[in-house]
Structure formats: structure tokens, C-alpha cells
Scaffold this motif. Structure first.
Motif, PDB file in Angstrom:
ATOM      1  N   GLU A  36      -9.301  31.299 127.860  1.00 52.47           N
ATOM      2  CA  GLU A  36      -9.218  32.667 127.365  1.00 52.47           C
ATOM      3  C   GLU A  36     -10.561  33.387 127.441  1.00 52.47           C
ATOM      4  O   GLU A  36     -10.625  34.570 127.773  1.00 52.47           O
ATOM      5  CB  GLU A  36      -8.687  32.661 125.928  1.00 52.47           C
ATOM      6  CG  GLU A  36      -7.222  32.229 125.853  1.00 52.47           C
ATOM      7  CD  GLU A  36      -6.781  31.855 124.454  1.00 52.47           C
ATOM      8  OE1 GLU A  36      -7.619  31.826 123.532  1.00 52.47           O
ATOM      9  OE2 GLU A  36      -5.589  31.566 124.282  1.00 52.47           O
ATOM     10  N   VAL A  37     -11.647  32.663 127.159  1.00 55.56           N
ATOM     11  CA  VAL A  37     -12.985  33.263 127.242  1.00 55.56           C
ATOM     12  C   VAL A  37     -13.315  33.611 128.682  1.00 55.56           C
ATOM     13  O   VAL A  37     -13.859  34.685 128.971  1.00 55.56           O
ATOM     14  CB  VAL A  37     -14.041  32.309 126.634  1.00 55.56           C
ATOM     15  CG1 VAL A  37     -15.446  32.753 126.983  1.00 55.56           C
ATOM     16  CG2 VAL A  37     -13.869  32.244 125.128  1.00 55.56           C
ATOM     17  N   ALA A  38     -13.001  32.714 129.612  1.00 55.38           N
ATOM     18  CA  ALA A  38     -13.267  32.971 131.029  1.00 55.38           C
ATOM     19  C   ALA A  38     -12.463  34.169 131.519  1.00 55.38           C
ATOM     20  O   ALA A  38     -12.968  34.989 132.294  1.00 55.38           O
ATOM     21  CB  ALA A  38     -12.947  31.736 131.863  1.00 55.38           C
ATOM     22  N   ALA A  47     -12.057  30.662 135.139  1.00 55.72           N
ATOM     23  CA  ALA A  47     -10.772  30.631 134.439  1.00 55.72           C
ATOM     24  C   ALA A  47      -9.835  29.627 135.099  1.00 55.72           C
ATOM     25  O   ALA A  47      -9.153  28.861 134.409  1.00 55.72           O
ATOM     26  CB  ALA A  47     -10.142  32.019 134.429  1.00 55.72           C
ATOM     27  N   ALA A  48      -9.819  29.612 136.423  1.00 57.96           N
ATOM     28  CA  ALA A  48      -8.956  28.673 137.139  1.00 57.96           C
ATOM     29  C   ALA A  48      -9.398  27.234 136.882  1.00 57.96           C
ATOM     30  O   ALA A  48      -8.566  26.344 136.681  1.00 57.96           O
ATOM     31  CB  ALA A  48      -8.966  28.975 138.632  1.00 57.96           C
ATOM     32  N   ALA A  49     -10.708  27.011 136.889  1.00 58.36           N
ATOM     33  CA  ALA A  49     -11.228  25.665 136.631  1.00 58.36           C
ATOM     34  C   ALA A  49     -10.915  25.228 135.203  1.00 58.36           C
ATOM     35  O   ALA A  49     -10.508  24.086 134.965  1.00 58.36           O
ATOM     36  CB  ALA A  49     -12.732  25.635 136.877  1.00 58.36           C
ATOM     37  N   ALA A  50     -11.089  26.137 134.254  1.00 56.29           N
ATOM     38  CA  ALA A  50     -10.800  25.822 132.851  1.00 56.29           C
ATOM     39  C   ALA A  50      -9.309  25.556 132.663  1.00 56.29           C
ATOM     40  O   ALA A  50      -8.922  24.675 131.890  1.00 56.29           O
ATOM     41  CB  ALA A  50     -11.253  26.966 131.947  1.00 56.29           C
ATOM     42  N   HIS A  81      -0.283  32.519 133.335  1.00 57.06           N
ATOM     43  CA  HIS A  81      -0.046  33.943 133.564  1.00 57.06           C
ATOM     44  C   HIS A  81      -1.359  34.733 133.485  1.00 57.06           C
ATOM     45  O   HIS A  81      -1.622  35.611 134.309  1.00 57.06           O
ATOM     46  CB  HIS A  81       0.963  34.457 132.536  1.00 57.06           C
ATOM     47  CG  HIS A  81       1.716  35.656 132.976  1.00 57.06           C
ATOM     48  ND1 HIS A  81       2.647  35.615 133.978  1.00 57.06           N
ATOM     49  CD2 HIS A  81       1.670  36.943 132.554  1.00 57.06           C
ATOM     50  CE1 HIS A  81       3.138  36.833 134.149  1.00 57.06           C
ATOM     51  NE2 HIS A  81       2.568  37.654 133.295  1.00 57.06           N
ATOM     52  N   LEU A  82      -2.192  34.408 132.498  1.00 58.69           N
ATOM     53  CA  LEU A  82      -3.490  35.076 132.365  1.00 58.69           C
ATOM     54  C   LEU A  82      -4.358  34.838 133.588  1.00 58.69           C
ATOM     55  O   LEU A  82      -4.963  35.771 134.134  1.00 58.69           O
ATOM     56  CB  LEU A  82      -4.222  34.563 131.118  1.00 58.69           C
ATOM     57  CG  LEU A  82      -3.699  34.986 129.762  1.00 58.69           C
ATOM     58  CD1 LEU A  82      -4.456  34.252 128.654  1.00 58.69           C
ATOM     59  CD2 LEU A  82      -3.833  36.485 129.576  1.00 58.69           C
ATOM     60  N   VAL A  83      -4.410  33.575 134.031  1.00 54.32           N
ATOM     61  CA  VAL A  83      -5.253  33.225 135.174  1.00 54.32           C
ATOM     62  C   VAL A  83      -4.732  33.886 136.440  1.00 54.32           C
ATOM     63  O   VAL A  83      -5.508  34.407 137.246  1.00 54.32           O
ATOM     64  CB  VAL A  83      -5.321  31.682 135.342  1.00 54.32           C
ATOM     65  CG1 VAL A  83      -6.024  31.302 136.623  1.00 54.32           C
ATOM     66  CG2 VAL A  83      -6.026  31.066 134.136  1.00 54.32           C
TER      67      VAL A  83
END
Length: 91
Positions: A36-38, A47-50, A81-83
Motif C-alpha cells: 500500500e505504501v509503494a 509495488a509489484a515486488a512488494a 487490483h491496486l498494483v
């Protein structure tokens, strides 16, 4: 207060299990927060890695009995969905 030996053992087992489950739940929340932070920063690669790190951690919560499988599926879906939306914006 527990009086019998079996009840005392149950108290000990419950305390140990609670400690483990709290740690697992906290760990899951930490991994979710990293995603969420990324996403909030707008960093699609981070974000994808997290998300790749968070997904098995959430799934492991199901096998350990900390999360219901539908709850885990919902959380993974929302993070995905966020990523995905962030990647679409970046492209």
C-alpha cells in the motif's frame, strides 16, 4: 483460574498459540502495508515486488489457520487490483 492439570496445560497452549498467531497476523499486515505504501508513492516496480512478497505470506496465513481463505483471497485480490491500476497508470 484453572485447577486441573489438563486445564492448566490448555492455558499454556492457548498463550503459546495466541503469541504465534499475533506474530503471524502482524507479519501479514506489515507485508500488506508495504504494498500500500509503494502504491501511495506511485512506485509501480516496488509495488509489484512488494505484492510478490505479500501474496505467499497471506496464503500462508490460511494454512496456519490465522485467516479464513475468503478473507485471504479478498485481500490478495484488492492488493492485486491496486498494483494493476498503478501499472496501468505508469504505462
Amino acid at each position: 483460574m484453572a485447577h486441573t492439570l489438563s486445564a492448566k496445560k490448555r492455558v499454556r497452549q492457548t498463550e503459546a498459540r495466541t503469541t504465534r498467531n499475533r506474530a503471524r497476523t502482524s507479519r501479514i499486515k506489515t507485508f500488506m502495508k508495504k504494498v500500500e505504501v509503494a502504491v501511495a508513492k506511485g512506485d509501480a516496480t516496488a509495488a509489484a515486488a512488494a505484492f510478490r512478497e505479500a501474496q505467499p505470506e497471506i496464503a500462508r496465513g490460511v494454512t496456519k489457520g490465522v485467516l479464513h481463505r475468503n478473507t485471504a483471497a479478498r485481500r490478495i485480490s484488492r492488493l492485486a487490483h491496486l498494483v494493476k491500476d498503478l501499472a496501468a497508470q505508469a504505462a
